[in-house]
Design a protein around this motif. Structure first.
Motif, PDB file in Angstrom:
ATOM      1  N   THR A   2       0.748  -1.112  -0.020  1.00  0.00           N
ATOM      2  CA  THR A   2      -0.178  -0.042  -0.054  1.00  0.00           C
ATOM      3  C   THR A   2       0.810   1.180  -0.037  1.00  0.00           C
ATOM      4  O   THR A   2       1.966   1.487   0.831  1.00  0.00           O
ATOM      5  CB  THR A   2      -0.970  -0.005   1.070  1.00  0.00           C
ATOM      6  N   CYS A   3       0.605   2.270  -0.712  1.00  0.00           N
ATOM      7  CA  CYS A   3       1.222   3.342  -0.930  1.00  0.00           C
ATOM      8  C   CYS A   3       0.493   4.441  -0.025  1.00  0.00           C
ATOM      9  O   CYS A   3      -0.761   4.598  -0.233  1.00  0.00           O
ATOM     10  CB  CYS A   3       1.421   3.788  -2.324  1.00  0.00           C
ATOM     11  N   ARG A   4       1.162   5.493   0.520  1.00  0.00           N
ATOM     12  CA  ARG A   4       0.231   6.469   1.282  1.00  0.00           C
ATOM     13  C   ARG A   4       0.404   7.864   0.621  1.00  0.00           C
ATOM     14  O   ARG A   4       1.679   8.147   0.525  1.00  0.00           O
ATOM     15  CB  ARG A   4       0.693   6.252   2.742  1.00  0.00           C
ATOM     16  N   GLY A  30      -7.511  -0.817  -2.806  1.00  0.00           N
ATOM     17  CA  GLY A  30      -6.742  -1.083  -1.602  1.00  0.00           C
ATOM     18  C   GLY A  30      -5.480  -0.792  -1.659  1.00  0.00           C
ATOM     19  O   GLY A  30      -4.542  -1.186  -0.662  1.00  0.00           O
ATOM     20  N   GLU A  31      -4.739  -0.192  -2.765  1.00  0.00           N
ATOM     21  CA  GLU A  31      -3.248  -0.188  -2.858  1.00  0.00           C
ATOM     22  C   GLU A  31      -2.957   1.254  -2.474  1.00  0.00           C
ATOM     23  O   GLU A  31      -1.808   1.529  -2.832  1.00  0.00           O
ATOM     24  CB  GLU A  31      -2.730  -0.607  -4.345  1.00  0.00           C
ATOM     25  N   GLN A  33      -3.353   4.462   0.286  1.00  0.00           N
ATOM     26  CA  GLN A  33      -4.149   5.096   1.341  1.00  0.00           C
ATOM     27  C   GLN A  33      -4.048   6.490   1.250  1.00  0.00           C
ATOM     28  O   GLN A  33      -2.863   7.191   0.800  1.00  0.00           O
ATOM     29  CB  GLN A  33      -3.552   4.660   2.916  1.00  0.00           C
TER      30      GLN A  33
END
Length: 483
Positions: A2-4, A30-31, A33
């Protein structure tokens, strides 16, 4: 993995960026945030409200309006199911102390830009000479490209194109100060062209006025945020971001906050007012040469703020049935009567709510607040004599000295793009280079552009298409007349 993405700033620009990212495939899978970090305890930024202590009424600090040409903002509100909180008006009422009231309503059957001709003729405070000068200037403006107007102020261009002092005072000052927040002698003619051509002449319904019927804090500070949170956007409120640090070894940003643990992110969107963004990243707000013109450079001090004042009045009576009036030849510039219908829930002793908006520095900028209120009430009494002399039950004057940035020629060529030389840093806010002045529309566009900049980076494994609404489509005649 996951990338934020952390969006610093929860105003309209930050909310627009969050909304755009929430529509992306990488977010839905969902990858990705998305975290919105806002120093205040509610979102909305300058589109905010206050609670009047004695009555508990929620009142906007300053009355905001959108226009029909604000396609990105209106589309954003529609997607968020919030556009029903705005009332659309297809005409304006102008008032001049010597000429009374006039209705400005574009023709329903003439094609743009000719649809404005009868509307101009209906303004009683404009003489035939004024109208001839305005039509001639509008024609020249339609035939002049924006790129040829960036370096000249509106006042210089208008005077060189035959606008008398009376025409300047009775028409151009009224429109441009309200729209741009500053006087024609300081604003770029390119910004003035954006207002006049895109905001009035270019398309049917461009000049429609959209007025919020609910407090801005309810629209942008509550409902907008809740809808995004339901999609999965994370909001971190009440902790001011103090510093942004990039770690080249780990390829992460560390966002230092007051009273909270640091947050790390692969990407940051800075959606703060330009003064904050410039303090953190002066290199993007300093010398900004325009493409192909190496001579258009200069220091960041070209950016300057312009104030807007809201005079809030609770009177013992309603002054008129008209919801709003454009005031000409008076200290007051815009008059609104109970736009969010607070009076319906108020007791008679609390009074009828009115608001006067005054943009830029004005004759009463340095007056005591009591004197400013007295002068405004005097003007209203003269404008609406049939209502009698109103009694002020309570009042409040709110001036934001940094409400908008002044769109001077120097500023226009130095507004940075959303995409920066740092692939993981993206800029948003109404001062970003969107082609628009300091408006809700400019803020909304900048957020969408910043989100697109994020998605265009390497975080998306497949190409992400993010559609940004186009401006209102021009009809066949407007396309031929407007360059």
């Amino acid at each position: 993995m996951t990338c934020r993405v952390v969006i610093v700033g929860g105003g309209i620009a930050g909310l627009s960026a969050a909304e755009a990212l929430s529509r992306s495939g990488i977010f839905r899978r969902g990858e990705l945030q998305v975290v919105v970090a806002e120093s205040r305890r509610e979102t909305g930024g300058r589109a905010g409200s206050f609670v009047e202590s004695s009555s508990g009424q929620t009142v906007d600090y300053c009355q905001h309006v959108a226009m029909g040409c604000c396609t990105t903002l209106l589309d954003l509100l529609e997607r968020m199911n919030l556009l029903h909180h705005f009332q659309c008006y297809d005409e304006l009422t102008f008032y001049h102390p010597e000429h009374g009231f006039s209705r400005f309503r574009p023709s329903r059957w003439l094609p743009p830009p000719l649809h404005l001709s009868s509307a101009l003729s209906s303004l009683k405070h404009l003489t035939k000479k004024n109208q001839r000068e305005i039509r001639a200037a509008l024609w020249r403006l339609m035939r002049t490209s924006e790129s040829n107007l960036i370096d000249v102020t509106a006042l210089v261009w208008l005077r060189s194109n035959g606008q008398s002092e009376e025409t300047l005072e009775r028409f151009w000052d009224v429109i441009l100060v309200s729209a741009l927040g500053d006087r024609p002698k300081r604003v770029s003619m390119a910004a003035a062209r954006k207002v006049m051509i895109d905001g009035f002449a270019g398309a049917r319904h461009a000049s429609d006025v959209w007025v919020p019927r609910r407090p801005l804090s309810e629209i942008f500070g509550n409902e907008f945020r809740i809808s995004l949170a339901q999609r999965g956007i994370v909001f971190e409120l009440g902790h001011a971001v103090r510093q942004l640090n990039w770690n080249a070894e780990s390829n992460y940003w560390s966002i230092e906050r007051s009273g909270a643990e640091p947050v790390v992110a692969e990407h940051v969107i800075v959606a703060t007012p330009w003064r904050v963004s410039r303090r953190w990243f002066p290199e993007f707000w300093g010398d900004q040469p325009t493409e192909g013109r190496s001579d258009r450079t200069g220091p960041a001090t070209a950016f300057a703020s312009s104030p807007i004042t809201g005079v809030h009045l609770w009177l013992d009576r309603s002054l008129t049935s008209m919801p709003h009036v454009v005031m000409v030849g008076t200290l007051a510039q815009w008059f609104f009567q109970d736009p969010i219908k607070t009076t319906e829930d108020a007791s008679p002793t609390e009074g009828v709510y009115h608001q006067i908006v005054i943009s830029g520095r004005h004759a009463g900028s340095d007056w005591p607040k009591d004197k400013l209120v007295s002068e405004v009430v005097r003007e209203l009494s003269e404008a609406f004599p049939e209502a009698g002399t109103p009694k002020v039950l309570k009042s409040r004057v709110v001036t934001d000295p940094h409400a908008v940035f002044s769109v001077s020629p120097e500023t226009q060529v130095r507004r940075p793009a959303s995409k920066t030389s740092c692939p993981s840093l993206h800029l948003a806010g109404d001062a970003i280079a969107t082609g628009w002045p300091a408006t809700m529309e400019g803020a909304a566009i900048s957020g969408q552009l910043a989100a697109k900049s994020v998605l265009d980076s390497s975080i998306a494994k497949v190409a992400e298409e993010l559609s940004i609404p186009r401006e209102l489509e021009r009809g066949w005649l407007a396309r031929r007349m407007i360059r």
